[in-house]
Design an enzyme around this catalytic site. Structure first.
Site, mmCIF file in Angstrom:
data_model
loop_
_atom_site.group_PDB
_atom_site.id
_atom_site.type_symbol
_atom_site.label_atom_id
_atom_site.label_comp_id
_atom_site.label_asym_id
_atom_site.label_seq_id
_atom_site.Cartn_x
_atom_site.Cartn_y
_atom_site.Cartn_z
ATOM 1 N N GLU A 44 -14.561 -14.782 -11.934
ATOM 2 C CA GLU A 44 -15.193 -15.780 -12.785
ATOM 3 C C GLU A 44 -14.146 -16.581 -13.554
ATOM 4 O O GLU A 44 -13.210 -16.029 -14.121
ATOM 5 C CB GLU A 44 -16.111 -15.030 -13.762
ATOM 6 C CG GLU A 44 -16.865 -15.869 -14.750
ATOM 7 C CD GLU A 44 -17.795 -15.016 -15.613
ATOM 8 O OE1 GLU A 44 -18.564 -15.600 -16.387
ATOM 9 O OE2 GLU A 44 -17.758 -13.773 -15.494
ATOM 10 N N LYS A 128 -23.266 -20.884 -13.653
ATOM 11 C CA LYS A 128 -23.902 -19.657 -14.140
ATOM 12 C C LYS A 128 -25.238 -19.985 -14.794
ATOM 13 O O LYS A 128 -25.337 -20.891 -15.631
ATOM 14 C CB LYS A 128 -22.946 -18.996 -15.149
ATOM 15 C CG LYS A 128 -23.263 -17.578 -15.546
ATOM 16 C CD LYS A 128 -22.115 -17.089 -16.436
ATOM 17 C CE LYS A 128 -22.205 -15.614 -16.752
ATOM 18 N NZ LYS A 128 -21.012 -15.180 -17.533
ATOM 19 N N CYS A 164 -21.543 -13.125 -12.535
ATOM 20 C CA CYS A 164 -21.573 -12.059 -13.544
ATOM 21 C C CYS A 164 -22.952 -11.803 -14.146
ATOM 22 O O CYS A 164 -23.746 -11.063 -13.589
ATOM 23 C CB CYS A 164 -20.543 -12.360 -14.636
ATOM 24 S SG CYS A 164 -20.015 -10.878 -15.542
#
Length: 646
Positions: A44, A128, A164
């Site tokens: 990430e 994200k 994530c």
């Protein structure tokens, strides 16, 4: 079924070092291409490092990140790596809303994003969706959420992307990976370490793989960033929960895995094409890189790295945090005070392991109250570890102060600690070392340290280590050395002696504090489980003890705010995790009536390193105010077993 060889690049980027991070991507892609990997994934926000905090709100930094991404795609192709699909995290922007001001939305609409690079181009992007805003995370402050699931087709396999938190929360892009008929769910992560998190992480990966009915590949970064430490622990699991491969903890490298995955069957565009659709009410963007499956080849089995023991894991996290803080901030050496006690001994051993003995400078600073065994234990530690050692007596400096200002009692005791702090800072300025503070979490919790004294420094390696855990780590480190046929670094005297700050004749920590196993038990429940006075009393702790400890915690907040950063290892550290006001009139008091029936019960500490033998400390009494009276006695009634390790 189609075959594909993937590589999970478990690497250590540096925040803000865009060119160096891009070089790392190229270097690792070359490495895995030589092993015939078809796809390599990086963590990430790989290009910018993570977390970038308020740098995300600077348009110039977002622009630099996006430009670095485009440049990286071209460079990979120019260096003969264009046929390897590269998945890399970066700092992006929602261009549709970037110029629109809206209260509550981060300025400029930055995004925590991931891109697929192939054939010299950025062929797909995804932001994200779930933005964590708890614990150490403030992502709602910095980013706007993504709104789609990205799926790219490579060698006849459909690969879905997630970042994530997108697998930690229900809903969002991962929830439609199954309906999108992905064969591989690829998750890029910047997941910070905390004790025992690796077990939770594996369970989560298995659950999400089952939900998606797809093999899940999880790549995590490694290394330290300020007070966060990333432990790697990258892994691959099948939909049935079988663990196919797992990378070592706290080590850089690539986990290369051969997979057999379902053939892509969903309608998709032709090569280099992109289409959009809605699947189960969520947007899905499909991109095609190549369609034909690869010729069959003999797969190599994935590696399963052995797991570290609990104490080895904690120790590795502290070493990693210190090493990267020193290296990434441009230092080459450290200096710390060596009192002969357990805290400075453990910090010295960590520093030697992190930086090499030649880069660690230990200073013994005896006062007129320092015992001979404290001085000899400090010298023995230096001999065992090979660190550079010197002795600077502080009695003449203390006397010079007292000749010019009348200080008695606690003020005189704290003067000794402040003279030591000034000595270390002077050596830092003169010789260029980073000063290490040696205080532990228990001392910080109750204010048992001297501000501008033993609290000085640039980094505090055991800031998040409870006092009882310092003894466990010291014994573990010595045992590990003995198993390897090496000299144990920490003198037994430092482990065995009763804890004392040695700032007045006959002083012991127990004069001012409850026994450390008992104190750590109360603090764990209060700080990490959020139990108040009522719940603590219902759990079996003495009312006077609870009132005393909670009062000390509350009044020490101003000192903790001025303490150096240190690596997070527990569920809740002092720093990003815990934020309470300095100025506050609120004090915990037990409520009338009984506590909830399910309140965790207190315990008599189990026999073990921290409970069965005397120990050592090296802190100075809390200030302002007088030293507290002797600790309240524990209630005599029998209590249940201790809680899990904290």
């Amino acid at each position: 079924m189609p075959q594909i060889r993937i590589a999970l690049a478990q690497v250590n980027p540096t925040v803000g070092a865009l060119e160096a991070n891009a070089d790392l991507v190229v270097r690792m892609t070359k490495h895995v291409a030589a092993q015939h990997a078809h796809l390599v994934a990086f963590p990430e926000m790989m290009l910018t490092g993570y977390p970038v905090e308020d740098l995300a709100l600077r348009a110039s930094f977002v622009d630099a990140s996006r430009a670095a991404l485009e440049k990286l795609a071209v460079r990979l192709d120019a260096e003969g790596l264009g046929a390897t699909a590269v998945v890399v995290g970066y700092l992006g922007r929602d261009d549709a809303t970037a110029q629109q001001y809206q209260l509550g939305r981060p300025k400029g609409s930055p995004q925590n994003a991931v891109a697929v690079l192939y054939g010299g181009r950025v062929v797909a992007r995804q932001a994200k969706h779930h933005l964590p805003n708890y614990g150490v995370f403030d992502e709602a402050r910095y980013f706007v959420p993504g709104d789609h699931l990205g799926v790219f087709r490579l060698h006849g396999v459909d690969v879905a992307l997630a970042i994530c938190e997108d697998i930690w929360q229900d809903g969002g892009p991962v929830s439609v990976a199954r309906e999108a008929r992905a064969g591989l769910l690829l998750v890029v992560n910047g997941s910070p370490y905390e004790r025992n998190k690796d077990d939770t992480r594996l369970d989560l990966a298995r659950r999400r793989a089952a939900d998606a009915q797809a093999t899940l590949a999880y790549v995590n970064m490694v290394g330290g960033q300020d007070e966060l430490v990333f432990d790697g622990d990258s892994l691959v699991v099948r939909p049935d929960g079988e663990l196919l491969a797992r990378a070592p903890q706290f080590e850089e490298g690539c986990l290369v895995v051969d997979l057999q995955l379902p053939e892509a069957v969903a309608p998709a565009p032709g090569p280099w094409g992109m289409t959009q659709e809605r699947v189960a009410g969520f947007a899905v963007h499909r991109t095609t890189l190549t369609t034909a499956p690869l010729p069959a080849y003999t797969p190599d089995p994935g590696a399963l790295a052995p797991r570290l023991s609990d104490l080895a894991e904690v120790y590795a996290a502290i070493v990693t945090g210190l090493r990267d803080y020193v290296r990434k901030n441009g230092f080459s050496s450290v200096v710390l005070g060596l009192s002969g006690g357990i805290d400075s001994a453990l910090v010295a051993a960590v520093a030697v392991d992190a930086l090499g003995a030649e880069n660690v400078h230990g200073v013994s600073m005896p006062s007129s109250y320092s015992s001979e065994h404290s001085k000899s234990d400090a010298q023995e530690l230096a001999q065992r570890t090979g660190l550079k050692f010197r002795t600077i007596p502080i009695a003449p400096m203390v006397r010079a102060f007292l000749d010019n200002i009348e200080l008695t009692g606690l003020a005189e005791e704290n003067l000794q600690a402040r003279v030591r702090g000034m000595t270390l800072m002077g050596l830092s300025n003169q010789e260029g070392h980073l000063v290490l503070a040696t205080g532990n979490k228990t001392e910080l919790a109750v204010g048992y340290s001297t501000i501008y004294g033993d609290a000085v420094g640039g980094y505090a390696p055991i800031k998040d280590v409870p006092k009882t855990l310092t003894w466990e780590l010291a014994r573990w480190r010595n045992a590990a050395a003995a198993e390897r046929g090496e000299t144990p670094p920490i003198p037994q005297g430092s482990i065995d002696k009763p804890p004392s700050a040695e700032l007045r004749p006959g002083q012991l920590d127990s004069d001012s504090l409850p026994d450390y196993p008992l104190l750590d038990d109360v603090l764990y429940r209060h700080l990490e489980q959020d139990l108040g006075a009522t719940e603590l009393q219902a759990a079996g702790f003495d009312a006077d003890l609870v009132a005393k400890v909670l009062r000390m915690v509350d009044t020490a907040e101003y000192k903790r705010r001025q303490y150096p950063p240190g690596p997070k290892i527990t569920i809740r550290n002092f720093g990003r995790d815990r934020r309470v006001p300095i100025t506050s009139a609120w004090r915990e008091a037990a409520r009338e009536g009984s506590a909830p029936a399910d309140a965790p019960k207190a315990d008599v500490p189990a026999a073990g390193p921290a409970a069965s033998e005397p120990a050592a400390a090296e802190s100075t009494p809390a200030q302002p105010g007088p030293v507290d009276p002797p600790a309240a006695e524990r209630t005599a009634r029998d209590l249940p077993p201790p809680p899990p390790p904290h």
